[in-house]
Design a protein around this motif. Sequence first.
Motif, short mmCIF file in Angstrom:
data_model
loop_
_atom_site.label_atom_id
_atom_site.label_comp_id
_atom_site.label_asym_id
_atom_site.label_seq_id
_atom_site.Cartn_x
_atom_site.Cartn_y
_atom_site.Cartn_z
N UNK A 189 0.83 -1.20 0.00
CA UNK A 189 0.00 0.00 0.00
C UNK A 189 0.86 1.26 0.00
N UNK A 190 1.90 1.26 0.84
CA UNK A 190 2.79 2.43 0.89
C UNK A 190 3.51 2.61 -0.44
N UNK A 191 3.95 1.52 -1.05
CA UNK A 191 4.64 1.63 -2.34
C UNK A 191 3.76 2.28 -3.39
N UNK A 192 2.52 1.81 -3.52
CA UNK A 192 1.64 2.35 -4.56
C UNK A 192 1.23 3.79 -4.26
N UNK A 193 1.05 4.13 -2.98
CA UNK A 193 0.74 5.53 -2.64
C UNK A 193 1.86 6.45 -3.12
#
Length: 445
Positions: free
Chosen positions: A371-375
Amino acid sequence: MLFIIAVAKNKPEVGGNVASMPNLLGSLNCKVEKKARETRTKKQLHKPEEVPTCQESIHRQLSMVDVLQKIGISRHFASEIKSILDFTYSYWLRRDEIMLDVETCAMAFRTLRMNGYNVSADGLSHISTDLSDTRSLLELYKASQVSTSDDELILDIIGSWSGHLLRQQLKSSEAQRTPLLREVEHVLDSPFYTMLDRLEHKRNIEQFDIIEHPILQLTSQTNQDLLALGVMDFSTSQSIYQQEYQHLDSWVRESRLNRLPFARQKLAYFYLSAASTMFPLELSEARILWAKNGALTTVVDDFFDVGGSKDELENLTALVEMWEQQEETEYYSEQVEIVFSAIYISVNELGSKASIVQGRDVTGHLVEIWQELLRNMMTEVEWRTGGYVPTLDEYIENAVVTFALGPIVLPALYFVGPKITESMVIDPEYSELFRLMSTCGQWRI
């Protein structure tokens, strides 16, 4: 073809004393025979005719450890090696007179430090050696290469003059390339920290004259058994790694990742990086996780850079954010479906396996990493489409995540060592180590 050899992870604690030291070599030899010739009668392959001095015994034991490590079969002798190192360390701490022998002292320093023992380079500061003694010079040079800080001046000095003298010997001995001089040439040209251990093992198996160490006095049968065990381990591990890669190749096709025209196919690259560093056979899940997530992050990176429209990227990001609400899933395109399905199935599958290893549910942490990567990737898309130029600090803070080592490295930690508690994961030191790793990686490319 991958050239990898497995090693062990367990190191049982075993005690040692002066009286028992000569027998450890016999124990090692017996284990070699048992592993390589299980159908033959078990017996000690070699027993010195005369009881060696304590210094000779330690030197002989360390030389045997060195040989076993060089050809990649030390995992079969974990307890014996631990005993030898503990015994040697006890003498090192006492600054015993046996450590005044240059070759023994240098070999002990290097071997102990490489195996995690706390030894100071000060122990090498008062030694003196015959400047024509090639073996001692070689051991001193190798010891100088295991520096752990920038201010170990002693090792810098030792490395400088021993390296110079060894190069002089090579120039004056060009016509007679003995096994020892070939080893000197290799060590000078290829420092250990620039080489993959598995490739070194392969080289040493192919050039088995490294076993020619006078103090070992190994029998011909022991040499044959050592070589046989090294070759057997090499062949077995090759077979395992090839099976793992075939499994991963099938996964790429089943996940339809090979159908995405924009995506680089980097599976072999990531699997090799995993197998060459996480080589023990029992780390299969870590290698597979590393390779899968490496391939996935490459696909996602290409999707955000060149393959997807802004609507597709927003859709993919939203799907990952709504991880637990899959009944509401709506795919903007087939490309989004392929990418998200591959992430979703792989993360849940690997998360379940990691949870079993850890004894607690860690799947949520793996999801948070994605999730953090895609954000952060979406942030870069918004900067690009909006024409915004971030400050250097803004860019670096975001790029630490978008470099995409998070999904590759952090989940693998659950498979490679001691259990990782939730408090460790949320500790600031954990985040700082990840930041430093990603920053170094980002600026190296």
